[in-house]
Design a protein around this motif. Sequence first.
Motif, PDB file in Angstrom:
ATOM      1  N   ARG A 139      54.541  41.917  17.130  1.00 24.06           N
ATOM      2  CA  ARG A 139      54.478  40.476  17.354  1.00 24.06           C
ATOM      3  C   ARG A 139      53.759  40.260  18.674  1.00 24.06           C
ATOM      4  N   LEU A 140      52.705  39.491  18.630  1.00 18.99           N
ATOM      5  CA  LEU A 140      51.779  39.419  19.750  1.00 18.99           C
ATOM      6  C   LEU A 140      51.759  38.028  20.361  1.00 18.99           C
ATOM      7  N   LEU A 141      51.836  37.982  21.669  1.00 14.48           N
ATOM      8  CA  LEU A 141      51.687  36.735  22.409  1.00 14.48           C
ATOM      9  C   LEU A 141      50.263  36.670  22.942  1.00 14.48           C
ATOM     10  N   HIS A 142      49.571  35.558  22.695  1.00  6.78           N
ATOM     11  CA  HIS A 142      48.205  35.380  23.183  1.00  6.78           C
ATOM     12  C   HIS A 142      48.200  34.226  24.171  1.00  6.78           C
ATOM     13  N   LEU A 143      47.742  34.481  25.380  1.00  2.00           N
ATOM     14  CA  LEU A 143      47.805  33.445  26.401  1.00  2.00           C
ATOM     15  C   LEU A 143      46.614  33.513  27.337  1.00  2.00           C
ATOM     16  N   ASN A 144      46.364  32.402  28.003  1.00  2.00           N
ATOM     17  CA  ASN A 144      45.368  32.328  29.063  1.00  2.00           C
ATOM     18  C   ASN A 144      46.077  32.346  30.405  1.00  2.00           C
ATOM     19  N   VAL A 145      45.540  33.105  31.340  1.00  3.95           N
ATOM     20  CA  VAL A 145      46.123  33.206  32.678  1.00  3.95           C
ATOM     21  C   VAL A 145      45.135  32.581  33.660  1.00  3.95           C
ATOM     22  N   PRO A 146      45.480  31.440  34.262  1.00  4.88           N
ATOM     23  CA  PRO A 146      44.513  30.700  35.070  1.00  4.88           C
ATOM     24  C   PRO A 146      44.373  31.157  36.522  1.00  4.88           C
ATOM     25  N   GLY A 147      45.107  32.164  36.948  1.00  5.31           N
ATOM     26  CA  GLY A 147      45.057  32.570  38.354  1.00  5.31           C
ATOM     27  C   GLY A 147      43.665  32.984  38.804  1.00  5.31           C
ATOM     28  N   ARG A 148      43.355  32.711  40.064  1.00  8.05           N
ATOM     29  CA  ARG A 148      42.041  33.037  40.616  1.00  8.05           C
ATOM     30  C   ARG A 148      42.052  34.295  41.475  1.00  8.05           C
ATOM     31  N   THR A 149      43.221  34.790  41.827  1.00 10.04           N
ATOM     32  CA  THR A 149      43.323  35.971  42.680  1.00 10.04           C
ATOM     33  C   THR A 149      44.226  37.001  42.020  1.00 10.04           C
ATOM     34  N   VAL A 150      44.117  38.241  42.487  1.00 13.33           N
ATOM     35  CA  VAL A 150      44.958  39.302  41.936  1.00 13.33           C
ATOM     36  C   VAL A 150      46.442  38.980  42.102  1.00 13.33           C
ATOM     37  N   PRO A 151      46.909  38.543  43.286  1.00 16.88           N
ATOM     38  CA  PRO A 151      48.337  38.233  43.419  1.00 16.88           C
ATOM     39  C   PRO A 151      48.812  37.122  42.478  1.00 16.88           C
ATOM     40  N   SER A 152      47.990  36.087  42.287  1.00 17.52           N
ATOM     41  CA  SER A 152      48.423  34.986  41.420  1.00 17.52           C
ATOM     42  C   SER A 152      48.471  35.418  39.958  1.00 17.52           C
ATOM     43  N   VAL A 153      47.495  36.219  39.535  1.00 16.87           N
ATOM     44  CA  VAL A 153      47.511  36.734  38.160  1.00 16.87           C
ATOM     45  C   VAL A 153      48.698  37.674  37.969  1.00 16.87           C
ATOM     46  N   ALA A 154      48.943  38.531  38.955  1.00 14.15           N
ATOM     47  CA  ALA A 154      50.060  39.479  38.863  1.00 14.15           C
ATOM     48  C   ALA A 154      51.390  38.749  38.728  1.00 14.15           C
ATOM     49  N   ALA A 155      51.559  37.680  39.490  1.00 13.91           N
ATOM     50  CA  ALA A 155      52.812  36.925  39.436  1.00 13.91           C
ATOM     51  C   ALA A 155      53.024  36.315  38.055  1.00 13.91           C
ATOM     52  N   GLN A 156      51.944  35.819  37.443  1.00 15.92           N
ATOM     53  CA  GLN A 156      52.070  35.213  36.114  1.00 15.92           C
ATOM     54  C   GLN A 156      52.366  36.265  35.047  1.00 15.92           C
ATOM     55  N   LEU A 157      51.747  37.426  35.157  1.00 13.24           N
ATOM     56  CA  LEU A 157      52.013  38.488  34.185  1.00 13.24           C
ATOM     57  C   LEU A 157      53.437  39.021  34.339  1.00 13.24           C
TER      58      LEU A 157
ATOM     59  N   ALA B 183      46.271  38.832  27.326  1.00 13.17           N
ATOM     60  CA  ALA B 183      46.085  37.769  28.305  1.00 13.17           C
ATOM     61  C   ALA B 183      44.620  37.696  28.712  1.00 13.17           C
ATOM     62  N   THR B 184      44.035  36.527  28.562  1.00 18.21           N
ATOM     63  CA  THR B 184      42.653  36.306  28.977  1.00 18.21           C
ATOM     64  C   THR B 184      42.649  35.627  30.338  1.00 18.21           C
ATOM     65  N   LEU B 185      41.960  36.224  31.294  1.00 23.98           N
ATOM     66  CA  LEU B 185      41.836  35.601  32.611  1.00 23.98           C
ATOM     67  C   LEU B 185      40.923  34.396  32.466  1.00 23.98           C
ATOM     68  N   SER B 186      41.478  33.203  32.651  1.00 26.66           N
ATOM     69  CA  SER B 186      40.749  31.986  32.298  1.00 26.66           C
ATOM     70  C   SER B 186      40.105  31.275  33.478  1.00 26.66           C
ATOM     71  N   ALA B 187      40.317  31.760  34.701  1.00 25.22           N
ATOM     72  CA  ALA B 187      39.634  31.159  35.844  1.00 25.22           C
ATOM     73  C   ALA B 187      38.133  31.408  35.714  1.00 25.22           C
ATOM     74  N   PRO B 188      37.296  30.458  36.139  1.00 24.45           N
ATOM     75  CA  PRO B 188      35.838  30.618  35.993  1.00 24.45           C
ATOM     76  C   PRO B 188      35.299  31.911  36.594  1.00 24.45           C
ATOM     77  N   CYS B 189      35.941  32.419  37.637  1.00 27.09           N
ATOM     78  CA  CYS B 189      35.444  33.638  38.272  1.00 27.09           C
ATOM     79  C   CYS B 189      35.665  34.870  37.400  1.00 27.09           C
ATOM     80  N   PHE B 190      36.536  34.763  36.395  1.00 30.67           N
ATOM     81  CA  PHE B 190      36.856  35.906  35.545  1.00 30.67           C
ATOM     82  C   PHE B 190      36.364  35.753  34.109  1.00 30.67           C
ATOM     83  N   ARG B 191      36.113  34.536  33.682  1.00 33.85           N
ATOM     84  CA  ARG B 191      36.000  34.282  32.250  1.00 33.85           C
ATOM     85  C   ARG B 191      34.620  33.791  31.840  1.00 33.85           C
ATOM     86  N   GLY B 192      34.209  34.206  30.644  1.00 38.08           N
ATOM     87  CA  GLY B 192      32.996  33.706  30.020  1.00 38.08           C
ATOM     88  C   GLY B 192      33.213  33.625  28.524  1.00 38.08           C
TER      89      GLY B 192
END
Length: 279
Positions: A58-76, A28-37
């Motif tokens: 078998r691998l799932l590749h995804l972008n996680v758009p959350g901007r905060t730890v709680p929002s990213v945690a919920a998506q994961l 999972a790549t953190l895709s919010a601007p504050c996390f990603r380059g």
Amino acid sequence: MSSSNEFHKIVDAVRRDVDRIAITAAIATLSAPCFRGAAEECASREYVRIVREKTPLRLLHLNVPGRTVPSVAAQLADLDPTVSAVLVTGSIVPEDTTALRAEVAALNGPTVLFELDLLTATLTAAAIGVLRSRDVPPRAGRIVIAGAERAPLLTPALTASRCATVVHWGVDDRSVESLQNLMRTNDVLIALDDRVPRDLAPAQTVRPPTDPTAQCSLVLPGLLSAMCGFGGATVTPQLLMASGVALTVLSGHDELLPDSDDPLLVAAVARFATRALFE
């Protein structure tokens, strides 16, 4: 609807279910601007390539758009239950890695692995390699870590290896002179702090690379395989230490890390990591 069409629909549904069940890991790549380059995106693609090339996972590749730890945690935590481990890539500070891992665990989500964990394993291996190249007897080594707060699991991983005692520089006295004095009586310097001069004990110094992707890729396939095979794995200093020791076993006397093309690499890391998970 013809019976033939119904049959093909059933087959397609079964195939989708098989594909879903077969997915056991995610990157999972953190895709919010504050996390990603751009660097994080390139690293993520490389990790996906390496894992798919070197393991049957078998691998799932995804972008996680959350901007905060709680929002990213919920998506994961909301990933399919068949995903037992996820590598999170992106510019995330050490304090947030600890918080994110804890929040995902509290939500009964998959085990979370970070690039910093992989780098901790390779730094452990490199430090042991320096001790070996200097013919320091087992358990007699002395390691200085400059900037230990940047890799919270590194000190306990090195301690778990029982290869050396560990001291920290930069807690009270951050002068270069104090570090020079420390290195007169210590064997290895792990320089995580950018203030460490490049010409200070270069033969004894281990530094993280500017781009850690290649080093992290030494550990990732085997470690991810072990974690997915175990189920309910927890990332501990002992697990990262074991992965680092596996790298050391495959390295020559004057080598700090093994070759990425070593055919035994994935199996060795997986074997050592699995043993640590069962202990």
